[in-house]
Design a protein around this motif. Structure first.
Motif, PDB file in Angstrom:
ATOM      1  N   CYS A   6     -37.255  23.073 104.713  1.00  0.00           N
ATOM      2  CA  CYS A   6     -37.982  22.166 103.832  1.00  0.00           C
ATOM      3  C   CYS A   6     -38.185  20.809 104.497  1.00  0.00           C
ATOM      4  N   ALA A 237     -29.267  32.569  92.990  1.00  0.00           N
ATOM      5  CA  ALA A 237     -30.569  31.986  92.674  1.00  0.00           C
ATOM      6  C   ALA A 237     -31.173  32.639  91.440  1.00  0.00           C
ATOM      7  N   HIS A 239     -34.155  32.786  90.768  1.00  0.00           N
ATOM      8  CA  HIS A 239     -35.396  33.446  91.184  1.00  0.00           C
ATOM      9  C   HIS A 239     -35.292  34.959  91.036  1.00  0.00           C
ATOM     10  N   SER A 248     -31.579  27.254  89.322  1.00  0.00           N
ATOM     11  CA  SER A 248     -33.007  27.071  89.541  1.00  0.00           C
ATOM     12  C   SER A 248     -33.270  26.532  90.944  1.00  0.00           C
ATOM     13  N   ASP A 249     -34.521  26.620  91.363  1.00  0.00           N
ATOM     14  CA  ASP A 249     -34.911  26.058  92.661  1.00  0.00           C
ATOM     15  C   ASP A 249     -34.609  24.568  92.724  1.00  0.00           C
ATOM     16  N   GLU A 250     -34.799  23.875  91.599  1.00  0.00           N
ATOM     17  CA  GLU A 250     -34.563  22.424  91.580  1.00  0.00           C
ATOM     18  C   GLU A 250     -33.098  22.102  91.887  1.00  0.00           C
ATOM     19  N   ARG A 253     -32.335  22.890  95.599  1.00  0.00           N
ATOM     20  CA  ARG A 253     -32.916  21.850  96.459  1.00  0.00           C
ATOM     21  C   ARG A 253     -32.095  20.566  96.386  1.00  0.00           C
ATOM     22  N   TYR A 288     -33.372  33.359 100.473  1.00  0.00           N
ATOM     23  CA  TYR A 288     -34.053  32.512  99.491  1.00  0.00           C
ATOM     24  C   TYR A 288     -33.419  31.125  99.419  1.00  0.00           C
ATOM     25  N   LYS A 291     -34.707  29.214 102.246  1.00  0.00           N
ATOM     26  CA  LYS A 291     -36.107  28.828 102.047  1.00  0.00           C
ATOM     27  C   LYS A 291     -36.225  27.598 101.157  1.00  0.00           C
ATOM     28  N   VAL A 292     -35.428  27.556 100.092  1.00  0.00           N
ATOM     29  CA  VAL A 292     -35.533  26.472  99.106  1.00  0.00           C
ATOM     30  C   VAL A 292     -34.690  25.262  99.501  1.00  0.00           C
TER      31      VAL A 292
END
Length: 393
Positions: A6, A237, A239, A248-250, A253, A288, A291-292
Motif C-alpha cells: 500500500c 479478515a 473479507h 474490516s479492511d479499515e 489498514r 489478503y 494486500k490491505v
C-alpha cells in the motif's frame, strides 16, 4: 508470488529500515542464529503442560496468554469471562515459576531483543499476555494530590506482563467488545475516556497494545490514540467471513499504518465459509492481509495450545464432530443477532495445521504458493520481532 504494498505510511518509516529497502525484491531480513529454519514466532498460544512441546514446535518465540478467568453469567443468559486482577496476578506468578523451572527451554521475554538472545541459546522466548484489561481495576489513584498512579498495572508489568488485550469478546469500561453488537450496532462502540488514559499508561510502560476481540471503532480509536504500534494478535479478515470477530479492511489498514502486525489465527470457522477448510484458505488470508495492510503487517498466530486444538486431535481432526462443542455458545449469540452467528459453523481447524509442527507446514505452504523468501521471513516471525523490538524496550 508478488505482493503489492500500500501507499507509504508510518509502517514504512521504521527505525533502521527505509521504505526503499522494504520494497526492494532483493531485501532479506537478518539471519537469526544457526538454526536450519527461518525465525518462527507465534502470536498467541499457551504455556504447555508438556515442556517437550516447546522444542517440538520449533518456535523461537511466542506470546503466551497467562490469563486466569472468572466465568460470569450475564443477564441475557450468555457468558462472559472476566480476568480479575487477583486471578491474573496469581496466574502470571505461576507462569514465571514455570518458565524459571525450565531454563534450558524458556527465556522470559521482557524486551524485544530477548528473541535474538533466546535463539542464540537454542531456547524459546515467551512473552506474557492477558486477554482483557479487566485485570486493571484500581487504577488512577491520586496520592496526596499528586499525579495518579496505576498500582495494579505496575504490579502486572513488574511480574512480566508485556502484551495487554483491551477486551475479550465483550466490552468493559475501557473499550467496546467485538461481540457486544446487536446486528452492526456494537461495531461502533468506541474507546472510552478511561480507555484513552489506559492507552497512554501502556505506552509509557512500553506494554504492547492488542485490539483482538475489540469492537471495530475501538480498534480504530486505539490506532489513532497510541503513540506506539498496536497489534491484533489473533484474528482474520472479514473479507472472507462476515463476522463480528473478523476485521474490516479499515481496521487491518489502521494496524498496518501504526507499524503493527495482524496475526491470522487457526480457528477455521473464522477463516472461510467453505464447507471444508484447506491450507489454501489460510494462505489466502495471509495474502489478503498483505494486500490491505502491507507485507510488514502479516503475522502468524495460533489461539490453540502449541500442539493444536486437543479435542480435535483426539477426534483425528474430524471437524463435523469437533464443531459440536462450539454450538451452544454459537446459538446463544445467534439469538442476540450478533453479526455472523446466523451462519452455523461447519469446522474448527485446518487439519494439516492442527499439529505441533504447524509453523514448518505454513512456511512450506507459503513456499509452494511462490511467496518470496523475504516475505516468508516477515510473515513467519520477522514482523513480530520488529514490533516487539520497537515497543518492548
Amino acid at each position: 508470488m508478488t505482493l503489492k504494498v500500500c501507499n507509504p505510511t508510518r509502517r514504512h518509516i521504521l527505525k533502521g529500515l527505509g521504505a526503499a529497502t522494504l520494497l526492494s525484491p532483493l531485501c532479506t531480513l537478518p539471519a537469526w542464529g544457526a538454526q536450519s529454519h527461518r525465525l518462527y514466532v507465534d502470536g498467541l498460544s499457551f504455556l504447555p503442560n508438556d515442556i517437550n512441546d516447546v522444542k517440538a514446535s520449533k518456535l523461537d518465540a511466542f506470546i503466551a496468554d497467562v490469563s486466569a478467568i472468572e466465568t460470569i453469567e450475564q443477564s441475557d443468559g450468555t457468558k462472559n469471562y472476566k480476568r480479575t486482577y487477583q486471578a491474573c496476578i496469581n496466574s502470571i506468578k505461576q507462569a514465571v515459576n514455570s518458565v524459571n523451572a525450565n531454563p534450558d527451554v524458556y527465556l522470559q521475554g521482557l524486551t524485544g531483543t530477548d528473541i535474538e538472545k533466546a535463539r542464540s541459546q537454542q531456547r524459546t522466548a515467551v512473552y506474557f499476555q492477558i486477554q482483557g484489561a479487566d485485570c486493571v481495576e484500581a487504577d488512577g489513584i491520586s496520592v496526596n494530590g499528586n499525579l495518579p498512579i496505576w498500582p495494579q498495572l505496575d504490579s502486572l508489568h513488574q511480574h512480566g506482563l508485556r502484551v495487554l488485550q483491551l477486551t475479550h469478546h465483550y466490552g468493559n469500561r475501557f473499550a467496546g467488545g467485538a461481540l457486544d453488537n446487536n446486528g452492526n450496532q456494537g461495531l461502533n462502540k468506541p474507546l472510552t475516556d478511561a480507555g484513552r488514559e489506559l492507552i497512554a499508561e501502556l505506552n509509557q510502560r512500553n506494554i504492547l497494545i492488542d485490539v483482538s476481540h475489540s469492537s471495530e471503532q475501538t480498534a480504530l480509536d486505539t490506532a489513532k490514540a497510541s503513540q506506539s504500534p498496536i497489534v491484533l494478535s489473533h484474528g482474520a479478515a472479514r473479507h472472507f467471513v462476515n463476522h463480528a470477530r473478523c476485521s474490516s479492511d479499515e481496521v487491518i489498514r489502521a494496524i498496518g499504518d501504526s507499524g503493527g502486525v495482524f496475526g491470522v489465527f487457526m480457528m477455521s470457522f473464522w477463516l472461510t465459509n467453505n464447507p471444508t477448510p484447506t491450507i489454501e484458505d489460510y494462505i489466502d488470508q495471509l495474502e489478503y492481509i498483505a494486500k490491505v495492510g502491507g507485507v510488514d503487517c502479516v503475522a502468524i498466530a495460533n489461539d490453540f495450545p502449541l500442539r493444536g486444538q486437543e479435542n480435535l486431535i483426539a477426534l483425528n481432526n474430524n471437524n463435523s464432530e469437533g464443531v459440536k462443542e462450539y454450538l451452544d455458545w454459537w446459538h446463544s449469540l445467534q439469538s442476540k443477532n450478533v453479526l455472523g452467528f446466523d451462519v452455523e459453523p461447519k469446522h474448527v481447524v485446518i487439519p494439516e495445521f492442527n499439529h505441533i509442527d504447524r509453523m514448518s507446514r505454513i512456511d512450506d505452504a507459503l513456499k509452494k504458493a511462490r511467496f518470496k523468501s523475504s516475505d516468508r521471513d516477515r510473515f513467519m516471525g520477522g514482523n513480530w520481532q520488529r514490533v516487539l523490538k520497537k515497543v518492548l524496550v
